[in-house]
Design an enzyme around this catalytic site. Structure first.
Site, PDB file in Angstrom:
ATOM      1  N   CYS A 162     -24.670  17.741 -43.936  1.00 30.07           N
ATOM      2  CA  CYS A 162     -25.459  18.212 -45.074  1.00 30.07           C
ATOM      3  C   CYS A 162     -25.646  17.158 -46.163  1.00 30.07           C
ATOM      4  O   CYS A 162     -26.369  17.389 -47.134  1.00 30.07           O
ATOM      5  CB  CYS A 162     -24.806  19.455 -45.667  1.00 30.07           C
ATOM      6  N   HIS A 182     -30.370  26.806 -46.508  1.00 31.28           N
ATOM      7  CA  HIS A 182     -29.750  25.484 -46.374  1.00 31.28           C
ATOM      8  C   HIS A 182     -30.517  24.664 -45.347  1.00 31.28           C
ATOM      9  O   HIS A 182     -30.533  24.997 -44.154  1.00 31.28           O
ATOM     10  CB  HIS A 182     -28.303  25.669 -45.937  1.00 31.28           C
ATOM     11  N   PHE A 213     -20.406  18.858 -44.143  1.00 34.51           N
ATOM     12  CA  PHE A 213     -19.316  19.026 -43.193  1.00 34.51           C
ATOM     13  C   PHE A 213     -18.782  17.655 -42.796  1.00 34.51           C
ATOM     14  O   PHE A 213     -19.535  16.687 -42.668  1.00 34.51           O
ATOM     15  CB  PHE A 213     -19.823  19.737 -41.927  1.00 34.51           C
ATOM     16  N   GLU A 221     -17.383  22.999 -55.905  1.00 40.66           N
ATOM     17  CA  GLU A 221     -18.407  22.193 -56.571  1.00 40.66           C
ATOM     18  C   GLU A 221     -18.416  22.468 -58.079  1.00 40.66           C
ATOM     19  O   GLU A 221     -18.542  21.537 -58.885  1.00 40.66           O
ATOM     20  CB  GLU A 221     -19.789  22.475 -55.981  1.00 40.66           C
TER      21      GLU A 221
END
Length: 416
Positions: A166, A343, A402, A317
């Protein structure tokens, strides 16, 4: 290679997303809070645990490449070429007047040609090895998007693919930035592309517990920073930016959206899928980007968050932003484009960087939709009330992948 860092600006933007085929319609949809989720149409999902996704709607590859070429490309590469084509056209660059050996392409992806991979595996199992397509390898290889962009537009400069899950889109932009800064290229088309709304991929992500399973209420399934979030919604698409050395852009009187001023990256070195609970990896990537840009945390006016809608990511985050920004974290809008697009995996970082650039260019920030139940551990200003007029001199975008890959990019209003 030059030892003097050159300034780099953004002169073109392109995107194909679940809420718009083009950067302008996508941006308008973001400001309007448009939701891109819907029932899966790419395959029969009746036996699957998750029945919805954010798919591209009405995409016709033949609007971007001829029919013969389109058939030799996996959808992820088609999406990449479409976004790159728009970005190049937006930049008003006349390639016939340029030294194309000084123009390159870096494109990221998380999975590569999964559509082709799954189709050919099915053909192998049902019809035998002699019926596997000779185009399988070039269609499924992850560098396909970067290669096709180079071929389609004759870009003969640096060309490669970044595969960091990602974070791939963000890492692609950062890699392109460095190539221009140190003189390896004058312009780069940088971005990310992904097409993973496929039977195998959806089953894999669902079975590992990453996806929302809110089949009865898919419209509110992607809910970043909300207390009731239960996973992300799979999306697909591509984003691309034309990056250009400042003097080159000024010489041809190009429109300049923003200056690309900082890039930071790090590894969690923690877990193959879970982020560090204390946000340590994200913290170091944000701090690295600020240092690279020569900025203080208080200089940041806006954060486009990774904001996946997963329980651990959103919390860690938020923690990273607060630890770096301190009290200033509560004074800046932080939003998640994924609340509307889902996503986009390897395309997310590039697309969301383009969104950050648009926020700087237009002094507007889009909302985070579906945030209705406050989470006390996610307590920043997530723009949940709707789009907002906001002076954005400096914007930051996070990408956290990931494998513990973290990429952070910073853009600013250009000082010419």
């Amino acid at each position: 290679m030059s030892t003097q860092r050159r300034r780099v600006v953004v002169t073109g933007l392109g995107a194909v997303t679940p809420i718009g085929l083009g950067m302008k319609p996508t941006w308008e949809a973001l400001l309007a809070g448009k939701n891109g989720v819907g029932p899966i149409t790419h395959f029969d999902h009746s036996q699957h645990e998750v029945h919805f996704a954010c798919e591209l709607k009405g995409f016709d590859p033949e609007k971007y490449v001829d029919k013969r070429e389109a058939r030799r490309m996996d959808p992820f590469a088609q999406y990449g070429v479409a976004a790159a084509k728009e970005a190049l056209e937006d930049s008003k660059l006349d390639l016939t007047k340029e030294d194309t050996a000084r123009i390159g392409c870096v494109f990221g992806t998380g999975m590569g040609g999964m559509v082709e991979f799954e189709e050919q595996k099915e053909r192998l199992m049902t019809k035998g090895p002699g019926r596997v397509s000779p185009f399988m390898v070039p269609k499924m290889m992850p560098n396909g998007a970067a290669a096709h962009v180079s071929i389609q537009f004759g870009l003969r400069g640096p060309n490669f693919c970044v595969v960091t899950a990602c974070a791939a889109g963000g890492n692609s932009l950062g890699s392109a930035l460095r190539l221009i800064q140190y003189g390896e290229a004058d312009m780069m088309v940088a971005g990310g592309a992904e097409a993973v709304v496929t039977p195998l991929t959806m089953a894999g992500f669902a079975n590992m517990g990453a996806l929302s399973k809110r089949n009865d209420e898919p419209q509110i399934a992607s809910r970043p920073f909300d207390k009731e979030r239960d996973g992300f919604v799979m999306g697909e698409g591509a984003g691309a930016l034309v990056l250009e050395e400042l003097e080159h852009a000024l010489k041809r009187d190009a429109r300049i959206y923003a200056e690309f001023v900082g890039y930071g990256l790090s590894a969690d070195a923690h877990h193959i899928t879970a982020p560090c609970a204390d946000g340590n990896g994200g913290i170091r990537a944000i701090e690295g980007a600020l240092k690279d840009a020569g900025l203080k945390p208080s200089d940041i006016d806006y954060v486009n968050a990774h904001g996946t809608s997963t329980p651990f990511n959103d919390k860690s985050e938020t923690e990273a932003i607060k630890k770096v920004m301190g009290e200033h974290a509560y004074k800046i809008p932080v939003n998640s484009s994924k609340s509307m697009t889902g996503h986009l995996i390897g395309a997310a970082g590039a697309f969301e960087a383009a969104v950050t650039v648009m926020s700087i260019y237009e002094d507007k920030v889009h909302p985070t939709i579906n945030l209705t139940v406050p989470d006390p551990e996610c307590d920043l200003d997530y723009v949940k009330e709707g789009a907002r007029e906001h002076k954005v001199r400096v914007g930051l975008s996070n990408s956290l992948g990931f494998g513990g890959h973290n990429a952070v990019v910073i853009f600013a209003k250009p000082k010419l």
